[in-house]
Design an enzyme around this catalytic site. Structure first.
Site, PDB file in Angstrom:
ATOM      1  N   ASP A  10       0.768  -1.215  -0.141  1.00  0.00           N
ATOM      2  CA  ASP A  10       0.018   0.098  -0.021  1.00  0.00           C
ATOM      3  C   ASP A  10       0.824   1.307   0.070  1.00  0.00           C
ATOM      4  O   ASP A  10       0.387   2.183   0.872  1.00  0.00           O
ATOM      5  CB  ASP A  10      -0.867  -0.039   1.103  1.00  0.00           C
ATOM      6  CG  ASP A  10      -2.006  -1.200   1.211  1.00  0.00           C
ATOM      7  OD1 ASP A  10      -1.967  -1.871   0.261  1.00  0.00           O
ATOM      8  OD2 ASP A  10      -2.756  -1.355   2.145  1.00  0.00           O
ATOM      9  N   LYS A 108      -7.092  -4.788  -2.821  1.00  0.00           N
ATOM     10  CA  LYS A 108      -7.676  -5.531  -1.709  1.00  0.00           C
ATOM     11  C   LYS A 108      -8.821  -4.358  -1.273  1.00  0.00           C
ATOM     12  O   LYS A 108      -8.152  -3.220  -1.262  1.00  0.00           O
ATOM     13  CB  LYS A 108      -6.719  -6.046  -0.636  1.00  0.00           C
ATOM     14  CG  LYS A 108      -5.706  -4.997  -0.176  1.00  0.00           C
ATOM     15  CD  LYS A 108      -4.983  -5.542   0.959  1.00  0.00           C
ATOM     16  CE  LYS A 108      -3.960  -4.472   1.289  1.00  0.00           C
ATOM     17  NZ  LYS A 108      -4.566  -3.370   2.172  1.00  0.00           N
ATOM     18  N   CYS A 153      -1.811  -2.799   7.789  1.00  0.00           N
ATOM     19  CA  CYS A 153      -1.666  -3.716   6.822  1.00  0.00           C
ATOM     20  C   CYS A 153      -0.514  -4.718   6.303  1.00  0.00           C
ATOM     21  O   CYS A 153      -0.365  -5.646   6.141  1.00  0.00           O
ATOM     22  CB  CYS A 153      -2.084  -3.111   5.262  1.00  0.00           C
ATOM     23  SG  CYS A 153      -3.810  -2.282   5.387  1.00  0.00           S
TER      24      CYS A 153
HETATM   25  C1  VGL Z   1      -4.526   0.562   5.968  1.00  0.00           C
HETATM   26  C2  VGL Z   1      -5.966   1.470   7.223  1.00  0.00           C
HETATM   27  C3  VGL Z   1      -7.102   1.530   6.245  1.00  0.00           C
HETATM   28  C4  VGL Z   1      -3.323   0.281   5.670  1.00  0.00           C
HETATM   29  C5  VGL Z   1      -5.524   0.661   4.903  1.00  0.00           C
HETATM   30  O1  VGL Z   1      -2.771   0.204   4.517  1.00  0.00           O
HETATM   31  O2  VGL Z   1      -2.363  -0.101   6.589  1.00  0.00           O
HETATM   32  N1  VGL Z   1      -4.765   1.363   6.985  1.00  0.00           N
HETATM   33  N2  VGL Z   1      -6.823   1.063   5.230  1.00  0.00           N
END
Ligand code: VGL
Ligand code: ZN
Length: 199
Positions: A10, A108, A153
C-alpha cells in the site's frame, strides 16, 4: 529450495504526506523500497482499493467519527477517513515508486461491506484474496514485507503469511506506522508471537 519475494504493501498517495490517511514520513520509504526490488527475484505490490461506499469509512456511518471503533459482523473495525477510493489520485501508487519491476499488483478492500488489511485474507480472516495460491504456484517460500502502514496492513499481512507457513520478515526501516492507541506496540508483539522476523 527457498524462493523469496518482496511484498510491498500500500505505498499509495493517500498514505503519504498530503494524503487522506497520511502516515508520518510515509514517503521516506519509497527510495529504499525501490532499491530493495533489485535484490528480489519477485516483487508483489498491493493496493488498498475501496469503493466510495466502503464500510470502513466513518462518513458512511452517520454520527461516527474517523478513528472510532465499531462492531462489524466479522469483528471490531476501526473507522477511517475516506481513502484509496478506486480511480482517485489518492489510490494511485506514490509517483516515485517503481511499478515496472512488479510481477503482480494485488488489490484488496474492494468489497463494500468488509475491510481487508491483510494481503491474504479480508478482515473476517476467511475470505481469501488469492495471494497464497499465487505464491504457492510459484514455489515462493520466503516473504519480506515493507510498506504502509506497519501497524495495520503490513502487520496483518505478515502475521497471516507466518500462519500460512511462509517464512515472513518485516523490514521496519522500510515501513512507517499510524500508531493509533498503542497499535504499533500491539502489532510488534502480535508479529513476534506469530513468528514474524522483525529486521
Ligand atoms: C490501511 C487503514 C485502512 C493500511 C489501509 O494500508 O495500513 N490502514 N486501510
Ligand atoms: Zn483502507
Amino acid at each position: 529450495m527457498s524462493q523469496s519475494a518482496l511484498i510491498v504493501i500500500d505505498v499509495q498517495n493517500d498514505f503519504c504526506p498530503g494524503g487522506a490517511l497520511a502516515v508520518a514520513d510515509g514517503d521516506a520509504i519509497v527510495a529504499p523500497i525501490n532499491a530493495m526490488m533489485q535484490d528480489f527475484p519477485v516483487t508483489v505490490l498491493t493496493q488498498d482499493w475501496h469503493p466510495a461506499d466502503h464500510a470502513s469509512f466513518a462518513d458512511n456511518h452517520p454520527g461516527a467519527l474517523a478513528y472510532d471503533q465499531i462492531d462489524m459482523p466479522y469483528g471490531p473495525q476501526t473507522l477511517w477517513p475516506d481513502h484509496c477510493i478506486w480511480g482517485s489520485d489518492g489510490a494511485k501508487f506514490h509517483p516515485a515508486l517503481h511499478i515496472d519491476p512488479a510481477d503482480l499488483i494485488l488489490r484488496k478492500g474492494f468489497r463494500p461491506h468488509i475491510d481487508s488489511y491483510s494481503a491474504f485474507f479480508e478482515n473476517d480472516h476467511e475470505t481469501p484474496t488469492g495471494l497464497r495460491g499465487y505464491l504457492q504456484d510459484r514455489d515462493i517460500t520466503d516473504l519480506t514485507f515493507v510498506g504502509l502502514a506497519l501497524d495495520f496492513c503490513v502487520a496483518w499481512s505478515a502475521i497471516d503469511a507466518a500462519k500460512l507457513g511462509f517464512r515472513a520478515t518485516v523490514v521496519e526501516q522500510a515501513c512507517r506506522a499510524i500508531d493509533l492507541n498503542g497499535s504499533l506496540a500491539a502489532a510488534r508483539q502480535a508479529m513476534q508471537e506469530a513468528g514474524v522476523t522483525l529486521a
